[in-house]
Design a protein around this motif. Structure first.
Motif, PDB file in Angstrom:
ATOM      1  N   THR A  86      11.087 -82.388  62.833  1.00 56.47           N
ATOM      2  CA  THR A  86      10.483 -83.970  62.029  1.00 56.47           C
ATOM      3  C   THR A  86      10.049 -84.110  63.535  1.00 56.47           C
ATOM      4  O   THR A  86       8.921 -84.490  63.079  1.00 56.47           O
ATOM      5  CB  THR A  86      11.347 -84.331  60.835  1.00 56.47           C
ATOM      6  N   GLN A  87      10.844 -84.345  64.120  1.00 59.85           N
ATOM      7  CA  GLN A  87      10.882 -85.633  65.196  1.00 59.85           C
ATOM      8  C   GLN A  87       9.771 -85.042  66.518  1.00 59.85           C
ATOM      9  O   GLN A  87       8.593 -85.960  66.944  1.00 59.85           O
ATOM     10  CB  GLN A  87      12.297 -85.972  66.071  1.00 59.85           C
ATOM     11  N   GLN A  88      10.054 -83.757  66.515  1.00 54.12           N
ATOM     12  CA  GLN A  88       9.038 -83.322  67.511  1.00 54.12           C
ATOM     13  C   GLN A  88       7.389 -82.655  66.761  1.00 54.12           C
ATOM     14  O   GLN A  88       6.973 -82.390  67.985  1.00 54.12           O
ATOM     15  CB  GLN A  88       9.820 -82.131  67.900  1.00 54.12           C
ATOM     16  N   GLN A  89       7.307 -82.863  65.915  1.00 51.26           N
ATOM     17  CA  GLN A  89       5.924 -82.702  64.634  1.00 51.26           C
ATOM     18  C   GLN A  89       5.661 -81.177  65.256  1.00 51.26           C
ATOM     19  O   GLN A  89       5.301 -80.132  65.015  1.00 51.26           O
ATOM     20  CB  GLN A  89       5.286 -83.474  65.075  1.00 51.26           C
ATOM     21  N   LEU A  90       6.864 -79.939  64.923  1.00 52.90           N
ATOM     22  CA  LEU A  90       6.501 -78.659  65.156  1.00 52.90           C
ATOM     23  C   LEU A  90       6.726 -77.754  63.674  1.00 52.90           C
ATOM     24  O   LEU A  90       7.595 -78.271  62.797  1.00 52.90           O
ATOM     25  CB  LEU A  90       7.736 -78.516  65.551  1.00 52.90           C
ATOM     26  N   SER A  91       6.548 -77.035  63.515  1.00 55.04           N
ATOM     27  CA  SER A  91       6.526 -76.198  61.948  1.00 55.04           C
ATOM     28  C   SER A  91       7.643 -75.083  62.673  1.00 55.04           C
ATOM     29  O   SER A  91       8.586 -74.388  61.563  1.00 55.04           O
ATOM     30  CB  SER A  91       5.372 -75.465  61.589  1.00 55.04           C
ATOM     31  N   GLY A  92       8.508 -75.028  63.772  1.00 52.89           N
ATOM     32  CA  GLY A  92       9.004 -73.614  63.773  1.00 52.89           C
ATOM     33  C   GLY A  92       9.461 -74.226  65.588  1.00 52.89           C
ATOM     34  O   GLY A  92       8.480 -75.004  65.886  1.00 52.89           O
ATOM     35  N   ALA A  93      10.414 -73.403  65.813  1.00 52.94           N
ATOM     36  CA  ALA A  93      11.056 -73.501  66.951  1.00 52.94           C
ATOM     37  C   ALA A  93      12.228 -72.158  67.511  1.00 52.94           C
ATOM     38  O   ALA A  93      12.637 -72.126  66.586  1.00 52.94           O
ATOM     39  CB  ALA A  93      12.301 -74.166  67.395  1.00 52.94           C
ATOM     40  N   PRO A  94      11.995 -71.863  69.178  1.00 50.25           N
ATOM     41  CA  PRO A  94      13.019 -70.293  68.991  1.00 50.25           C
ATOM     42  C   PRO A  94      14.360 -70.421  68.962  1.00 50.25           C
ATOM     43  O   PRO A  94      14.460 -72.263  69.569  1.00 50.25           O
ATOM     44  CB  PRO A  94      12.637 -70.623  70.768  1.00 50.25           C
ATOM     45  N   VAL A  95      14.985 -70.460  68.598  1.00 47.20           N
ATOM     46  CA  VAL A  95      16.703 -70.536  68.628  1.00 47.20           C
ATOM     47  C   VAL A  95      17.074 -69.861  69.784  1.00 47.20           C
ATOM     48  O   VAL A  95      17.252 -68.739  70.127  1.00 47.20           O
ATOM     49  CB  VAL A  95      17.062 -69.943  67.454  1.00 47.20           C
ATOM     50  N   VAL A  96      18.264 -70.873  70.132  1.00 42.75           N
ATOM     51  CA  VAL A  96      18.604 -70.228  71.470  1.00 42.75           C
ATOM     52  C   VAL A  96      20.283 -69.652  71.044  1.00 42.75           C
ATOM     53  O   VAL A  96      20.651 -70.624  70.962  1.00 42.75           O
ATOM     54  CB  VAL A  96      18.305 -70.899  72.961  1.00 42.75           C
ATOM     55  N   ASN A  97      20.831 -68.969  72.107  1.00 35.65           N
ATOM     56  CA  ASN A  97      22.761 -69.631  72.060  1.00 35.65           C
ATOM     57  C   ASN A  97      23.474 -70.605  72.223  1.00 35.65           C
ATOM     58  O   ASN A  97      22.111 -70.243  73.758  1.00 35.65           O
ATOM     59  CB  ASN A  97      22.736 -67.708  72.208  1.00 35.65           C
ATOM     60  N   GLU A  98      24.838 -70.335  73.431  1.00 36.23           N
ATOM     61  CA  GLU A  98      24.908 -70.903  73.809  1.00 36.23           C
ATOM     62  C   GLU A  98      24.261 -70.203  75.721  1.00 36.23           C
ATOM     63  O   GLU A  98      24.498 -71.251  76.100  1.00 36.23           O
ATOM     64  CB  GLU A  98      26.321 -70.624  73.840  1.00 36.23           C
ATOM     65  N   HIS A  99      23.907 -69.508  75.621  1.00 31.41           N
ATOM     66  CA  HIS A  99      23.752 -69.053  77.125  1.00 31.41           C
ATOM     67  C   HIS A  99      22.196 -69.078  77.627  1.00 31.41           C
ATOM     68  O   HIS A  99      22.163 -69.298  78.460  1.00 31.41           O
ATOM     69  CB  HIS A  99      23.905 -67.492  77.493  1.00 31.41           C
ATOM     70  N   GLY A 100      21.494 -69.323  76.263  1.00 32.26           N
ATOM     71  CA  GLY A 100      20.370 -69.888  76.541  1.00 32.26           C
ATOM     72  C   GLY A 100      19.424 -68.648  75.936  1.00 32.26           C
ATOM     73  O   GLY A 100      17.879 -68.978  76.183  1.00 32.26           O
ATOM     74  N   GLN A 101      19.695 -67.935  75.832  1.00 33.72           N
ATOM     75  CA  GLN A 101      18.729 -66.562  75.338  1.00 33.72           C
ATOM     76  C   GLN A 101      18.499 -67.255  74.170  1.00 33.72           C
ATOM     77  O   GLN A 101      19.185 -67.395  72.903  1.00 33.72           O
ATOM     78  CB  GLN A 101      19.810 -65.797  75.717  1.00 33.72           C
ATOM     79  N   ILE A 102      16.945 -66.115  73.510  1.00 34.41           N
ATOM     80  CA  ILE A 102      16.406 -66.079  72.843  1.00 34.41           C
ATOM     81  C   ILE A 102      17.232 -65.750  71.595  1.00 34.41           C
ATOM     82  O   ILE A 102      17.211 -64.250  72.052  1.00 34.41           O
ATOM     83  CB  ILE A 102      14.885 -65.883  72.485  1.00 34.41           C
ATOM     84  N   VAL A 103      17.621 -66.025  70.565  1.00 37.61           N
ATOM     85  CA  VAL A 103      18.412 -65.085  69.231  1.00 37.61           C
ATOM     86  C   VAL A 103      16.750 -64.977  67.872  1.00 37.61           C
ATOM     87  O   VAL A 103      17.999 -64.415  67.177  1.00 37.61           O
ATOM     88  CB  VAL A 103      19.471 -65.250  69.021  1.00 37.61           C
ATOM     89  N   GLY A 104      16.713 -65.728  68.065  1.00 38.87           N
ATOM     90  CA  GLY A 104      15.796 -66.127  67.245  1.00 38.87           C
ATOM     91  C   GLY A 104      14.864 -66.983  66.885  1.00 38.87           C
ATOM     92  O   GLY A 104      14.435 -66.917  67.702  1.00 38.87           O
ATOM     93  N   VAL A 105      14.192 -66.874  65.298  1.00 40.29           N
ATOM     94  CA  VAL A 105      13.094 -68.199  65.759  1.00 40.29           C
ATOM     95  C   VAL A 105      13.623 -68.804  64.533  1.00 40.29           C
ATOM     96  O   VAL A 105      13.496 -68.102  63.307  1.00 40.29           O
ATOM     97  CB  VAL A 105      11.799 -67.462  65.101  1.00 40.29           C
ATOM     98  N   VAL A 106      13.594 -70.833  64.303  1.00 46.83           N
ATOM     99  CA  VAL A 106      13.647 -71.116  63.124  1.00 46.83           C
ATOM    100  C   VAL A 106      12.133 -71.947  62.231  1.00 46.83           C
ATOM    101  O   VAL A 106      11.312 -72.752  63.669  1.00 46.83           O
ATOM    102  CB  VAL A 106      14.774 -72.357  63.297  1.00 46.83           C
ATOM    103  N   SER A 107      11.948 -70.989  60.875  1.00 47.62           N
ATOM    104  CA  SER A 107      10.852 -72.497  61.173  1.00 47.62           C
ATOM    105  C   SER A 107      10.680 -73.276  59.945  1.00 47.62           C
ATOM    106  O   SER A 107      11.500 -73.754  58.721  1.00 47.62           O
ATOM    107  CB  SER A 107       9.250 -71.312  60.176  1.00 47.62           C
TER     108      SER A 107
END
Length: 129
Positions: free
Chosen positions: A28-49
Protein backbone atom coordinates in the motif's frame (compact mmCIF):
# COMPACT_ATOMS: atom_id res chain seq x y z
CA UNK A 1 14.49 -3.03 -26.41
CA UNK A 2 15.46 -5.20 -23.45
CA UNK A 3 14.60 -5.65 -19.77
CA UNK A 4 17.55 -3.45 -18.78
CA UNK A 5 15.94 -0.55 -20.69
CA UNK A 6 12.58 -0.68 -18.92
CA UNK A 7 13.15 -2.32 -15.53
CA UNK A 8 12.75 -0.62 -12.19
CA UNK A 9 16.17 -0.84 -10.55
CA UNK A 10 15.20 -0.06 -6.97
CA UNK A 11 13.14 -3.12 -6.17
CA UNK A 12 10.88 -3.19 -3.14
CA UNK A 13 11.00 -6.65 -1.57
CA UNK A 14 9.10 -8.30 1.25
CA UNK A 15 10.59 -10.68 3.79
CA UNK A 16 9.25 -14.23 3.80
CA UNK A 17 9.05 -13.91 7.61
CA UNK A 18 6.92 -10.73 7.43
CA UNK A 19 3.31 -10.89 8.53
CA UNK A 20 0.56 -10.56 5.96
CA UNK A 21 -0.34 -7.22 7.56
CA UNK A 22 3.24 -5.98 7.12
CA UNK A 23 3.23 -7.06 3.46
CA UNK A 24 -0.10 -5.30 2.88
CA UNK A 25 1.31 -2.15 4.46
CA UNK A 26 4.43 -2.25 2.25
CA UNK A 27 2.42 -2.77 -0.95
CA UNK A 28 0.00 0.00 0.00
CA UNK A 29 2.69 2.51 0.97
CA UNK A 30 4.74 1.79 -2.15
CA UNK A 31 1.64 1.69 -4.40
CA UNK A 32 2.53 -1.76 -5.71
CA UNK A 33 0.35 -4.70 -6.67
CA UNK A 34 3.03 -7.22 -5.74
CA UNK A 35 6.67 -7.70 -4.82
CA UNK A 36 9.41 -10.33 -4.75
CA UNK A 37 9.77 -12.20 -1.47
CA UNK A 38 13.25 -12.73 -0.08
CA UNK A 39 14.66 -14.98 2.63
CA UNK A 40 17.09 -13.96 5.36
CA UNK A 41 19.97 -14.22 2.86
CA UNK A 42 18.32 -11.87 0.36
CA UNK A 43 17.53 -14.65 -2.12
CA UNK A 44 14.20 -14.62 -3.94
CA UNK A 45 11.95 -17.38 -2.66
CA UNK A 46 8.59 -16.23 -4.01
CA UNK A 47 6.35 -13.38 -5.05
CA UNK A 48 3.50 -11.90 -3.04
CA UNK A 49 0.62 -10.05 -4.69
CA UNK A 50 -2.55 -8.26 -3.72
CA UNK A 51 -4.43 -11.39 -4.77
CA UNK A 52 -2.40 -13.49 -2.32
CA UNK A 53 -3.19 -11.01 0.45
CA UNK A 54 -6.91 -10.92 -0.37
CA UNK A 55 -7.06 -14.74 -0.39
CA UNK A 56 -5.05 -14.65 2.90
CA UNK A 57 -4.67 -18.24 3.99
CA UNK A 58 -1.87 -17.72 6.47
CA UNK A 59 -0.23 -15.42 8.96
CA UNK A 60 3.13 -14.91 7.29
CA UNK A 61 4.12 -14.03 3.75
CA UNK A 62 5.82 -17.42 3.34
CA UNK A 63 2.38 -19.02 3.84
CA UNK A 64 0.56 -17.05 1.13
CA UNK A 65 3.20 -16.21 -1.49
CA UNK A 66 3.48 -17.79 -4.91
CA UNK A 67 6.50 -20.05 -4.60
CA UNK A 68 7.09 -20.63 -8.31
CA UNK A 69 9.13 -17.66 -9.47
CA UNK A 70 9.60 -16.86 -13.13
CA UNK A 71 12.49 -14.48 -13.75
CA UNK A 72 14.31 -12.87 -16.64
CA UNK A 73 17.75 -11.40 -17.29
CA UNK A 74 18.71 -7.88 -18.25
CA UNK A 75 19.10 -9.05 -21.85
CA UNK A 76 15.60 -10.50 -22.21
CA UNK A 77 13.80 -8.77 -25.11
CA UNK A 78 10.56 -6.92 -24.36
CA UNK A 79 8.70 -9.19 -26.79
CA UNK A 80 9.75 -12.23 -24.79
CA UNK A 81 8.84 -10.55 -21.51
CA UNK A 82 5.34 -9.70 -22.77
CA UNK A 83 4.84 -13.22 -24.13
CA UNK A 84 5.93 -14.78 -20.81
CA UNK A 85 3.55 -12.52 -18.90
CA UNK A 86 0.68 -13.45 -21.19
CA UNK A 87 1.27 -17.20 -21.28
CA UNK A 88 2.01 -17.55 -17.55
CA UNK A 89 -0.59 -14.95 -16.49
CA UNK A 90 1.85 -13.06 -14.32
CA UNK A 91 2.12 -9.33 -13.78
CA UNK A 92 5.74 -8.86 -12.75
CA UNK A 93 9.09 -10.50 -13.44
CA UNK A 94 12.21 -10.17 -11.30
CA UNK A 95 15.31 -9.33 -13.34
CA UNK A 96 18.29 -11.40 -12.27
CA UNK A 97 22.04 -11.19 -12.84
CA UNK A 98 23.05 -14.67 -11.77
CA UNK A 99 21.59 -15.02 -8.26
CA UNK A 100 21.39 -11.24 -7.72
CA UNK A 101 18.11 -9.32 -8.04
CA UNK A 102 18.90 -6.24 -10.14
CA UNK A 103 15.44 -5.07 -11.17
CA UNK A 104 11.82 -5.86 -11.85
CA UNK A 105 9.62 -5.48 -14.93
CA UNK A 106 5.86 -5.16 -14.51
CA UNK A 107 3.00 -5.03 -16.96
CA UNK A 108 2.94 -1.27 -16.35
CA UNK A 109 6.50 -1.08 -17.74
CA UNK A 110 5.34 -2.85 -20.92
CA UNK A 111 2.40 -0.43 -21.21
CA UNK A 112 4.85 2.48 -20.83
CA UNK A 113 6.86 1.14 -23.78
CA UNK A 114 3.72 1.21 -25.92
CA UNK A 115 2.79 4.68 -24.60
CA UNK A 116 6.06 6.18 -25.86
CA UNK A 117 5.37 4.79 -29.29
CA UNK A 118 7.66 1.76 -29.20
CA UNK A 119 5.91 -1.12 -30.85
CA UNK A 120 6.80 -4.75 -30.50
CA UNK A 121 5.33 -8.01 -31.64
CA UNK A 122 4.34 -10.80 -29.32
CA UNK A 123 4.03 -14.29 -30.58
CA UNK A 124 0.86 -15.93 -29.38
CA UNK A 125 0.11 -19.55 -30.13
CA UNK A 126 -2.39 -20.19 -32.89
CA UNK A 127 -4.88 -22.91 -32.17
CA UNK A 128 -6.63 -24.91 -34.85
CA UNK A 129 -10.17 -25.21 -33.57
Amino acid sequence: MFARNIMTKEVVTVSAAATVTEAARILTQQQLSGAPVVNEHGQIVGVVSETDIVANKGRQVKDIMSKKVFSITEETPVEEIAALMMTRRIKRLPVMRGQELVGIVSQADIVAVVAIGKHFTTYAPIYDL
